[in-house]
Design a protein around this motif. Structure first.
Motif, PDB file in Angstrom:
ATOM      1  N   LYS A  24      -8.681   2.291   6.034  1.00 17.14           N
ATOM      2  CA  LYS A  24      -8.334   0.884   5.829  1.00 17.14           C
ATOM      3  C   LYS A  24      -8.002   0.238   7.171  1.00 17.14           C
ATOM      4  O   LYS A  24      -7.337   0.839   8.012  1.00 17.14           O
ATOM      5  CB  LYS A  24      -7.121   0.786   4.896  1.00 17.14           C
ATOM      6  N   HIS A  36      -5.268   4.560   8.431  1.00 18.65           N
ATOM      7  CA  HIS A  36      -5.100   3.109   8.372  1.00 18.65           C
ATOM      8  C   HIS A  36      -4.821   2.574   9.774  1.00 18.65           C
ATOM      9  O   HIS A  36      -3.923   3.054  10.458  1.00 18.65           O
ATOM     10  CB  HIS A  36      -3.933   2.735   7.451  1.00 18.65           C
ATOM     11  N   LYS A  87      -9.528   8.795   6.627  1.00 16.03           N
ATOM     12  CA  LYS A  87      -8.801   7.993   5.637  1.00 16.03           C
ATOM     13  C   LYS A  87      -7.585   7.309   6.239  1.00 16.03           C
ATOM     14  O   LYS A  87      -6.728   6.794   5.525  1.00 16.03           O
ATOM     15  CB  LYS A  87      -8.394   8.867   4.454  1.00 16.03           C
ATOM     16  N   GLU A 131     -13.563   1.397   5.186  1.00 16.28           N
ATOM     17  CA  GLU A 131     -13.622   1.489   3.721  1.00 16.28           C
ATOM     18  C   GLU A 131     -14.617   2.544   3.262  1.00 16.28           C
ATOM     19  O   GLU A 131     -14.367   3.263   2.298  1.00 16.28           O
ATOM     20  CB  GLU A 131     -13.970   0.126   3.124  1.00 16.28           C
ATOM     21  N   GLU A 181     -13.507  -2.883   9.605  1.00 16.57           N
ATOM     22  CA  GLU A 181     -12.967  -3.011   8.259  1.00 16.57           C
ATOM     23  C   GLU A 181     -13.928  -2.410   7.239  1.00 16.57           C
ATOM     24  O   GLU A 181     -13.528  -1.649   6.363  1.00 16.57           O
ATOM     25  CB  GLU A 181     -12.693  -4.485   7.969  1.00 16.57           C
ATOM     26  N   LYS A 182     -15.194  -2.723   7.377  1.00 16.87           N
ATOM     27  CA  LYS A 182     -16.203  -2.207   6.446  1.00 16.87           C
ATOM     28  C   LYS A 182     -16.447  -0.705   6.652  1.00 16.87           C
ATOM     29  O   LYS A 182     -16.565   0.051   5.699  1.00 16.87           O
ATOM     30  CB  LYS A 182     -17.497  -2.987   6.599  1.00 16.87           C
ATOM     31  N   TYR A 235       0.842  -1.199   0.000  1.00 13.92           N
ATOM     32  CA  TYR A 235       0.000   0.000   0.000  1.00 13.92           C
ATOM     33  C   TYR A 235       0.871   1.240   0.000  1.00 13.92           C
ATOM     34  O   TYR A 235       1.990   1.217   0.512  1.00 13.92           O
ATOM     35  CB  TYR A 235      -0.900   0.030   1.252  1.00 13.92           C
TER      36      TYR A 235
END
Length: 186
Positions: free
Chosen positions: A83, A49, A47, A78, A74-75, A8
């Motif tokens: 992430k 991680h 945004k 997104e 996780e969902k 990534y």
């Protein structure tokens, strides 16, 4: 489940942790304290991680709630452009391979009741089956990922693996391919 990428781009907001080991209160508090979620379990890290470098399983009393929280985040991440990276640790893999040495007794008892089985390992085998939604999800995860210039994993990489010159994707594919097999010969 979609197989995560192994590499990534660097993200300016990155939070890394590991070894949650079924300690829901600590996990929840850590996520709130670092503005990753709010008290109602909503993703607030935009945004950013979140990287969990393995060992969600074992030792603690709340493995299943920890896994469901990570699954839901996780969902949610997104949807916000963020992430969640859940990387497999040795205890995660040990559970999938039915190594029950460190499994909290309440999970063995639950498996015995649910599957009307007397033997711990046989009961736990049913709990860890591919029919379980969480097990299907966990089995799709990577063990190594690179974000920007940093490599994330649980515990380290042996010199032999480095010398073998496997790519990140080859390592992850091999782990997923054999995730339910105990390859250590006793």
């Amino acid at each position: 489940y979609e197989i995560p990428k192994g590499t990534y781009e660097q993200n300016e907001k990155l939070f890394v942790t590991s070894d949650i080991e079924g300690n829901f209160n600590a996990f929840y508090s850590m996520l709130i304290g670092n503005n990753i979620i709010d008290k109602d379990f909503n993703w607030t890290f935009d945004k950013g991680h979140l990287v969990v470098c393995g060992d969600m399983f074992d030792r603690g009393n709340d493995v299943v709630p920890c896994l469901w929280l990570l699954y839901s985040l996780e969902k949610k991440a997104e949807l916000s452009g963020g992430k969640v990276h859940f990387l497999l640790g040795n205890h995660d893999v040990m559970n999938l391979q039915l190594d029950i040495r460190y499994v909290e007794q309440k999970y063995l008892q639950l498996a015995k009741i649910l599957f009307e089985e007397r033997e711990d390992k046989l009961a736990y085998q049913n709990l860890m089956s591919a029919n379980n939604e969480l097990i299907k999800w966990i089995s799709s995860k990577n063990s190594v990922e690179k974000i920007g210039n940093s490599l994330f994993l649980h515990g380290g990489i042996s010199p032999e693996l480095v010398d073998a010159l496997f790519s990140i994707d080859e390592i992850n594919e091999t782990v997923r391919e054999h995730i339910h097999e105990n390859l250590i010969k006793n």
